[in-house]
Scaffold this active site. Structure first.
Site, PDB file in Angstrom:
ATOM      1  CB  SER A 244      -0.884  -0.053   1.256  1.00 24.71           C
ATOM      2  OG  SER A 244      -1.940   0.583   0.846  1.00 24.71           O
ATOM      3  CG  HIS A 385      -5.968  -2.688   1.139  1.00 28.56           C
ATOM      4  ND1 HIS A 385      -5.181  -2.217   0.076  1.00 28.56           N
ATOM      5  CD2 HIS A 385      -5.049  -1.683   2.066  1.00 28.56           C
ATOM      6  CE1 HIS A 385      -3.967  -1.229   0.165  1.00 28.56           C
ATOM      7  NE2 HIS A 385      -4.315  -0.905   1.636  1.00 28.56           N
TER       8      HIS A 385
END
Ligand code: GCU
Length: 405
Positions: A244, A385
């Protein structure tokens, strides 16, 4: 002000044309590997002036102190070292580096270098790891209380760092808490190492000044500086890996610093691996608004004006060439735009071809859970995620082919 609403509808993706990766600013086309070296410099300068800011210099006074080590960590599987990186500037708190190396491997080992989100002590449930005393973001799952780690925080990120598997496959891991470098907060992100290069500055990043992402990338380079001095680590085979926002930083570190052998972008999304012009999920406007301390001041000019960018993120990924680049998405992680990540990687392919190498051996996104491995690699995993043991299993398979031979 640009809309802060994210679009998740493919039919609403605006028509766009990507800037030509191989075309110099003067209109000429890069046609040879030498041309690419020059075009690469042009692109690096653009990313520095328009997106991530100028790279802070290598510090003159860095000194590594190996203050703890064990040849018998993780039930005898690993060698552990803890290192403090000092800068001999009283205002700068030393950086804490944690390393695990495989215990039963002869010779220098290839390494994964990555930053962590909540302190080195979260990476494994290993009581010997120094508990970070630095400011951290609020988090109940990581047992952060009043912005500080607690004993209960130990091992909370272990699923993101499958160290036993990694050392079992013959690789080492080097990690550092990203908040040691720059606290992830717009009000005091300068309270890490920024004072080394800009002691008198305050506030958000200047027009071309590195923001937090640039500082985190700088930190990965310092890990590599240390690894160059560690006889058990093979500094010529270090992969920068990050998830990320730390994936954005990992690719940026390896883009700038050709000592990194490879980069892995795990769900890095907007201003990481995803094409900005698609405006799918997080956009340049949203990221600048939510995280004004991440990028240089100039990047704010492009909020809601993606088509005005003189670059797009395919060029960012292309900076790795001829080294391997690996991009990974998760199918439910629409905020990071999985398709945009795949398309950026694909659009970086002409550079590999120009250099006489294969590129990405997939024309369209591969099915979930079926990685495509090559000098450009991609997978999309089922789920949300995150960076999981499934992602790592694919990375290790890939590293076996491209870093060990
Ligand atoms: C937010 C941010 C992303 C970032 C992510 C993360 O969602 O908008 O750009 O990648 O945090 O770091 O987990």
């Amino acid at each position: 002000m640009p809309s802060l609403e994210a679009n998740y509808n493919e039919t609403q993706v605006p028509a766009y044309e990507l800037p030509d990766l191989l075309r110099f600013e003067n209109g000429e086309l890069a046609q040879t590997p030498d041309d690419w070296r020059r075009r690469r410099s042009e692109l690096l300068a653009l990313f520095r002036s328009q997106v991530y800011g100028q790279a802070p210099p290598r510090p003159a006074n860095m000194r590594a102190e190996v203050y703890e080590s064990s040849a018998d960590a993780l039930d005898g599987l690993a060698v552990r070292r803890q290192i403090r990186l000092h800068f001999d500037v009283p205002e700068i708190t030393p950086l804490e580096l944690l390393i695990y190396l495989p215990a039963h491997v002869e010779g220098p080992t290839p390494m994964f270098a990555g930053l962590n989100f909540f302190g080195n002590h979260t990476v494994q449930d290993d009581p010997a790891i120094t508990l970070s005393s630095r400011w951290m973001r609020a988090s109940d799952p990581y047992a952060v209380v009043n912005h500080r780690a607690t004993e209960a925080s130990r091992g909370k990120a272990a699923s993101r760092w499958p160290v036993r598997e990694i050392v079992g496959r013959g690789y080492g891991v080097a990690t550092m808490y990203y908040g040691d470098l720059a606290p992830d907060n717009a009000d005091f992100y300068r309270d890490g190492v920024q004072g080394l290069f800009a002691p008198d500055r305050t506030g958000l990043p200047g027009a071309e000044e590195a923001g937090a992402i640039g500082i985190w990338a700088w930190g990965l380079q310092r890990i590599l500086d240390y690894l160059e001095t560690d006889e058990q680590a093979d500094a010529t085979r270090v992969t920068a890996v990050g998830h990320s926002r730390l994936g954005k930083a990992a690719v940026w570190a390896a883009a700038q610093d050709e000592r990194f052998a490879m980069a892995i972008s795990n769900n890095s999304g907007c201003t990481g691996a995803a094409l900005s012009r698609r405006c799918f999920g997080e956009t340049v406007g949203i990221i600048n608004e939510k995280f004004p301390h991440w990028f240089c001041g100039n990047y704010k000019r492009y909020s809601g004006r993606e088509n005005a960018l003189p670059l797009d993120q395919h060029m960012f990924l292309a900076l790795l060439a001829p080294r391997p680049i690996y991009v990974a998405s998760a199918d439910e992680d629409l905020w990071a735009d999985p398709l945009g990540e795949f398309l950026a990687l694909k659009a970086a392919e002409p550079v590999y071809h120009l250099l006489g190498m294969g590129g990405l051996s997939a024309e369209a996104m591969p099915p979930i859970g079926e990685p495509v491995h090559g000098v450009q690699s991609y997978h999309i995993r089922q789920g949300t995620h995150g960076i999981t043991s499934e992602d790592w299993a694919y990375y290790l398979d890939h590293a076996d082919r491209f870093l060990v031979s």
